[in-house]
Design an enzyme around this catalytic site. Structure first.
Site, short mmCIF file in Angstrom:
data_model
loop_
_atom_site.label_atom_id
_atom_site.label_comp_id
_atom_site.label_asym_id
_atom_site.label_seq_id
_atom_site.Cartn_x
_atom_site.Cartn_y
_atom_site.Cartn_z
N LYS A 189 0.86 -1.12 -0.01
CA LYS A 189 -0.03 -0.17 0.08
C LYS A 189 0.98 1.39 0.17
O LYS A 189 0.78 2.12 0.84
CB LYS A 189 -0.98 -0.12 1.12
N ASP A 221 -5.49 -2.99 -2.28
CA ASP A 221 -6.89 -2.98 -2.50
C ASP A 221 -7.29 -3.34 -3.98
O ASP A 221 -8.14 -4.18 -4.23
CB ASP A 221 -7.46 -1.57 -2.25
N ASP A 245 -2.24 -12.03 5.13
CA ASP A 245 -3.21 -13.03 6.09
C ASP A 245 -4.55 -12.79 5.42
O ASP A 245 -5.30 -13.68 4.89
CB ASP A 245 -3.19 -12.35 7.35
C1 IPM Z 1 -3.18 -17.38 9.80
C2 IPM Z 1 -4.06 -17.15 11.21
C3 IPM Z 1 -3.00 -16.50 12.29
C4 IPM Z 1 -2.43 -15.10 11.65
C5 IPM Z 1 -3.85 -16.16 13.66
C6 IPM Z 1 -4.37 -17.34 14.32
C7 IPM Z 1 -3.00 -15.44 14.67
O1 IPM Z 1 -5.07 -16.28 10.94
O2 IPM Z 1 -2.35 -18.40 10.21
O3 IPM Z 1 -3.44 -16.80 8.72
O4 IPM Z 1 -3.06 -14.20 11.64
O5 IPM Z 1 -1.51 -15.16 11.00
MG MG Z 2 -5.32 -16.07 8.81
#
Ligand code: IPM
Ligand code: MG
Length: 364
Positions: A189, A221, A245
């Site tokens: 970003k 985005d 994530d």
């Molecule tokens: C992932 C999960 C984890 C993260 C959580 C459980 C902390 O969502 O492995 O993608 O955010 O990395």
């Molecule tokens: Mg995750």
């Protein structure tokens, strides 16, 4: 080959699915003549209940001594709606990633043809999609300083990246792109965030060492939109911890379900292999969880962790066969047709093992 594997089942559906991942490893050992030994350890809510600590020292010590780790999930409903709880299951996962230096999280979007209709995206848009995400895993806003004001009415999380953190994962992603379709898309970003401007600058520098790979930069985005609009355009996607994530949960819908996606977290030491799905308290203990992501995590362990390509392929082939014969878990079954035979966790696990046991050295 002789390997020692630490199994960390964790919470929720973690133990149910990890059981089948471990069973797949045992079957591979038998078929291909390897010696895999196992140990087990606690993490997350299960570890908090037993020891007060989401990552007990004993778990970390065992992790460091193992050749690979098979992990399930962490989390528990009681923490989700109570942000005031200081000791939390997720801290165990974040700490082990940091302690083991697992800075690169590989999340392949492996699309089985049989599951084209399980996605909410049109099959013609999906067909042929093959993406490998490289999500940075030990930096970013996840690990930056967290502050809560004294009056508790303001809070901040520091989004911070150091150049070396970006460089090392960028190199890994470029090396992988070289073995694939030679395209890399870096997501940031940079129009708003200084840490993203460092990210982009650094990736541009690293890119010079890989002139054979075509590099593209997208804002998060736009990338989130493009992923649904035309997923086939992506080969390797490189991104930071938070954006990765979010994007990979989105990308799981390309593969039909979160229950299908495996991941490998690697760095300089022991590799860590886990499904991308979470603990799923709503279906825990109901024999509804899809064990395929855990079994596919084992395939990644064999290939990336141990360099055992034929063994990994045997697992993917067994799963392909199960799907081709019309077997589904609930999450990938299409409720508008009765074409599929819907199985519980255990039956699905057993069926994969059965097909896996029919694998021989010569047909891989
Ligand atoms: C992932 C999960 C984890 C993260 C959580 C459980 C902390 O969502 O492995 O993608 O955010 O990395
Ligand atoms: Mg995750």
């Amino acid at each position: 080959m002789t390997k020692h594997i630490l199994v960390i089942p964790g919470d929720g559906i973690g133990p149910e699915v990890t059981h089948w991942g471990k069973a797949a490893l045992q079957q591979i050992a038998t078929t291909f003549n390897h010696e895999f030994s196992f140990d087990e350890a606690l993490m997350g809510h299960a570890a908090i209940e037993a020891t007060g600590n989401p990552l007990p020292d004993e778990t970390l010590a065992k992790a460091k001594q193992s050749d690979a780790i098979l992990f399930g999930a962490v989390g528990h409903a009681k923490y989700d709606n109570d942000p005031s709880l200081k000791v939390r299951p997720e801290q165990g996962l974040l700490k082990i990633r940091k302690e083991l230096g697992l800075y690169a999280n590989l999340r392949p979007i492996l699309l089985f043809d049989e599951l084209l209709h399980a996605s909410s995206i049109k099959p013609m848009i999906l067909k042929g999609t093959d993406i490998l995400f490289f999500r940075e895993l030990t930096g970013d806003v996840y690990f930056g300083e967290k502050i809560r004001s004294e009056d508790r009415n303001s809070a901040s999380d520091l989004m911070i990246y150091h150049k070396y953190e970006i460089e090392r994962i960028a190199h890994k992603a470029y090396e992988a792109a070289r073995q694939r379709r030679k395209k890399l898309c870096s997501v940031d970003k940079a129009n708003v965030l200084e840490s993203s401007r460092l990210w982009r600058e650094t990736v541009q520098e690293v890119a010079k060492q890989y002139p054979d790979v075509q590099t593209e930069h997208l804002f998060i985005d736009n990338a989130a939109m493009q992923l649904i609009k035309d997923p086939k355009q992506f080969d390797v996607v490189l991104t930071g911890n938070l954006f990765g994530d979010i994007l990979t949960d989105e990308a799981s819908q390309i593969a039909g379900s979160m229950g299908m996606l495996a991941s490998a977290s690697v760095g300089d030491g022991t590799g860590f292999f886990e499904p991308i799905h979470g603990s799923a308290h709503d279906i825990t203990g109901k024999d509804l969880a899809n064990p395929l992501a855990s079994i596919l995590s084992v395939a990644l362990m064999l290939e990336i962790g141990f360099g055992l390509k034929d063994e990994a392929k045997a697992i993917v082939n067994a799963i392909d066969k199960v799907l081709k014969e019309g077997f589904r878990t609930n999450d990938i079954a299409d409720s508008t047709t009765n074409r599929y035979k819907v199985l519980g966790t255990a039956e699905m696990g057993k069926l994969v093992l059965k097909f896996l046991s029919q694998t021989t050295f010569t047909n891989s």
